[in-house]
Design a protein around this motif. Sequence first.
Motif, mmCIF file in Angstrom:
data_model
loop_
_atom_site.group_PDB
_atom_site.id
_atom_site.type_symbol
_atom_site.label_atom_id
_atom_site.label_comp_id
_atom_site.label_asym_id
_atom_site.label_seq_id
_atom_site.Cartn_x
_atom_site.Cartn_y
_atom_site.Cartn_z
ATOM 1 N N VAL A 29 0.834 -1.205 0.000
ATOM 2 C CA VAL A 29 0.000 0.000 0.000
ATOM 3 C C VAL A 29 0.866 1.251 0.000
ATOM 4 C CG1 VAL A 29 -1.626 1.333 1.383
ATOM 5 C CG2 VAL A 29 -1.990 -1.112 1.049
ATOM 6 N N MET A 30 1.934 1.258 0.783
ATOM 7 C CA MET A 30 2.831 2.411 0.832
ATOM 8 C C MET A 30 3.506 2.644 -0.514
ATOM 9 S SD MET A 30 4.684 1.982 4.530
ATOM 10 C CE MET A 30 3.768 1.962 6.066
ATOM 11 N N ILE A 31 3.937 1.574 -1.165
ATOM 12 C CA ILE A 31 4.570 1.709 -2.481
ATOM 13 C C ILE A 31 3.577 2.265 -3.494
ATOM 14 C CG2 ILE A 31 5.589 0.410 -4.391
ATOM 15 C CD1 ILE A 31 6.814 -1.472 -2.327
ATOM 16 N N LEU A 32 2.336 1.775 -3.446
ATOM 17 C CA LEU A 32 1.306 2.265 -4.367
ATOM 18 C C LEU A 32 1.047 3.758 -4.155
ATOM 19 C CD1 LEU A 32 -0.831 1.636 -6.511
ATOM 20 C CD2 LEU A 32 -2.405 1.042 -4.662
ATOM 21 N N LEU A 33 0.997 4.187 -2.906
ATOM 22 C CA LEU A 33 0.759 5.601 -2.618
ATOM 23 C C LEU A 33 1.957 6.457 -3.015
ATOM 24 C CD1 LEU A 33 -1.009 5.269 0.840
ATOM 25 C CD2 LEU A 33 -2.062 5.858 -1.340
ATOM 26 N N ALA A 34 3.149 5.932 -2.854
ATOM 27 C CA ALA A 34 4.333 6.673 -3.289
ATOM 28 C C ALA A 34 4.337 6.844 -4.803
ATOM 29 C CB ALA A 34 5.603 5.954 -2.827
ATOM 30 N N LEU A 35 3.968 5.800 -5.536
ATOM 31 C CA LEU A 35 3.880 5.906 -6.992
ATOM 32 C C LEU A 35 2.794 6.905 -7.408
ATOM 33 C CD1 LEU A 35 4.261 2.152 -8.025
ATOM 34 C CD2 LEU A 35 5.977 3.960 -8.165
ATOM 35 N N ALA A 36 1.679 6.921 -6.675
ATOM 36 C CA ALA A 36 0.614 7.887 -6.971
ATOM 37 C C ALA A 36 1.106 9.317 -6.750
ATOM 38 C CB ALA A 36 -0.602 7.599 -6.105
ATOM 39 N N SER A 37 1.880 9.524 -5.697
ATOM 40 C CA SER A 37 2.415 10.864 -5.448
ATOM 41 C C SER A 37 3.390 11.277 -6.543
ATOM 42 C CB SER A 37 3.102 10.892 -4.087
ATOM 43 O OG SER A 37 3.599 12.183 -3.799
ATOM 44 N N ILE A 38 4.233 10.357 -6.983
ATOM 45 C CA ILE A 38 5.165 10.661 -8.081
ATOM 46 C C ILE A 38 4.403 10.994 -9.354
ATOM 47 C CG2 ILE A 38 6.949 9.668 -9.560
ATOM 48 C CD1 ILE A 38 7.907 8.060 -7.147
ATOM 49 N N ALA A 39 3.333 10.234 -9.647
ATOM 50 C CA ALA A 39 2.519 10.511 -10.836
ATOM 51 C C ALA A 39 1.862 11.884 -10.741
ATOM 52 C CB ALA A 39 1.457 9.426 -10.999
ATOM 53 N N THR A 40 1.423 12.267 -9.548
ATOM 54 C CA THR A 40 0.795 13.582 -9.366
ATOM 55 C C THR A 40 1.746 14.705 -9.723
ATOM 56 O OG1 THR A 40 -0.681 12.755 -7.637
ATOM 57 C CG2 THR A 40 -0.239 15.122 -7.667
ATOM 58 N N TRP A 41 2.952 14.657 -9.204
ATOM 59 C CA TRP A 41 3.906 15.741 -9.473
ATOM 60 C C TRP A 41 4.421 15.704 -10.902
ATOM 61 C CZ3 TRP A 41 4.034 19.710 -6.412
ATOM 62 C CH2 TRP A 41 3.645 19.567 -5.087
ATOM 63 N N THR A 42 4.493 14.513 -11.489
ATOM 64 C CA THR A 42 4.887 14.424 -12.899
ATOM 65 C C THR A 42 3.849 15.077 -13.800
ATOM 66 O OG1 THR A 42 6.078 12.361 -12.458
ATOM 67 C CG2 THR A 42 5.534 12.845 -14.749
ATOM 68 N N ILE A 43 2.569 14.783 -13.544
ATOM 69 C CA ILE A 43 1.498 15.403 -14.329
ATOM 70 C C ILE A 43 1.497 16.908 -14.131
ATOM 71 C CG2 ILE A 43 -1.013 15.569 -14.561
ATOM 72 C CD1 ILE A 43 -1.163 12.600 -13.877
ATOM 73 N N PHE A 44 1.728 17.361 -12.905
ATOM 74 C CA PHE A 44 1.744 18.788 -12.627
ATOM 75 C C PHE A 44 2.825 19.505 -13.434
ATOM 76 C CE2 PHE A 44 3.714 22.150 -9.946
ATOM 77 C CZ PHE A 44 2.737 23.102 -10.112
ATOM 78 N N ILE A 45 4.017 18.958 -13.439
ATOM 79 C CA ILE A 45 5.122 19.604 -14.173
ATOM 80 C C ILE A 45 4.860 19.572 -15.677
ATOM 81 C CG2 ILE A 45 7.585 19.449 -14.697
ATOM 82 C CD1 ILE A 45 7.986 18.352 -11.869
ATOM 83 N N ALA A 46 4.457 18.391 -16.197
ATOM 84 C CA ALA A 46 4.252 18.255 -17.640
ATOM 85 C C ALA A 46 3.100 19.134 -18.125
ATOM 86 C CB ALA A 46 3.999 16.789 -17.993
ATOM 87 N N LYS A 47 1.965 19.115 -17.432
ATOM 88 C CA LYS A 47 0.813 19.903 -17.868
ATOM 89 C C LYS A 47 1.056 21.399 -17.691
ATOM 90 C CE LYS A 47 -2.660 18.687 -19.095
ATOM 91 N NZ LYS A 47 -3.186 18.431 -20.462
ATOM 92 N N SER A 48 1.793 21.787 -16.663
ATOM 93 C CA SER A 48 2.067 23.212 -16.476
ATOM 94 C C SER A 48 2.891 23.754 -17.635
ATOM 95 C CB SER A 48 2.799 23.435 -15.147
ATOM 96 O OG SER A 48 1.982 23.079 -14.055
ATOM 97 N N ILE A 49 3.907 23.004 -18.045
ATOM 98 C CA ILE A 49 4.726 23.430 -19.185
ATOM 99 C C ILE A 49 3.885 23.461 -20.460
ATOM 100 C CG2 ILE A 49 6.711 22.814 -20.620
ATOM 101 C CD1 ILE A 49 8.004 21.640 -18.119
ATOM 102 N N GLU A 50 3.071 22.423 -20.665
ATOM 103 C CA GLU A 50 2.246 22.357 -21.877
ATOM 104 C C GLU A 50 1.256 23.509 -21.944
ATOM 105 O OE1 GLU A 50 -1.312 19.534 -23.719
ATOM 106 O OE2 GLU A 50 -0.106 18.831 -22.020
ATOM 107 N N LEU A 51 0.559 23.776 -20.844
ATOM 108 C CA LEU A 51 -0.458 24.818 -20.853
ATOM 109 C C LEU A 51 0.154 26.209 -20.953
ATOM 110 C CD1 LEU A 51 -2.905 23.405 -18.149
ATOM 111 C CD2 LEU A 51 -3.148 23.320 -20.627
#
Length: 250
Positions: A29-51
């Motif tokens: 469960v901890m690993i899954l939540l850590a991966l979710a947090s990494i995905a959140t910040w990855t989307i934030f950086i990528a979408k911010s640059i794109e927009l």
Amino acid sequence: MPVDTPASVPLTFSPWDMFLGAGPVVRAVMILLALASIATWTIFIAKSIELRRLRARLMAADILLDDAPSLDGAEDLTRKCRVAHTLVLAAEDERTRSHDIPEDGEGLKERIVLHLERIEASEARRLMRGTGLLATIGATAPFVGLFGTVWGIMTSFTGIAATKATSLAVVAPGIAEALLATALGLVAAIPAVVIYNHLGRQCAACREGVADLTASVMRLVSRDLGRLRPTLSRAQVIPFASREQRIPAE
């Protein structure tokens, strides 16, 4: 040689040590939540640059369309902006297909508006691509962490029942490891919700930019039709009078 008793063994409660001491389910469960947090910040950086890049291109294309004299020259002016170029090409394509009905100016504008509205809707869906994962993480991460906590506490109480030890020193490590899962769930969920709302506002600003481009294209279409209307009026064929009208009445 003295032997350390369980009470004399030093307990460490760092996040890494608690992760290593957790059971396999809580650790997953901890690993899954850590991966979710990494995905959140990855989307934030990528979408911010794109927009950010998209907004700059939309603003530049809107300025160029405002300066364009007609729709014919707008295609070359908007090649650096994919959205504006698509809108201009759609308007030109509809105008080309309607060449055999030159007097239907209002119908032509209506057909172009319908086409451009579908392009706007498609661009809106494209802008929100990837943000749905943020909404999913924000909604489910706390419950996933809570599941890990409940499972860890159940395991701790099972161990207590098996060892018949009621000391708080025996119970505390397992409960702390279980509660870490809830903490990680909140760490993953809170930024996901905040970032989702932030990107939603950025996408709304980009949609407004696309709507401004649509309005600029329609102004060019209306301007071209206004220039074409006097030409069509001068070129209108005046029908000859019928034979009965030319023969004077006796």
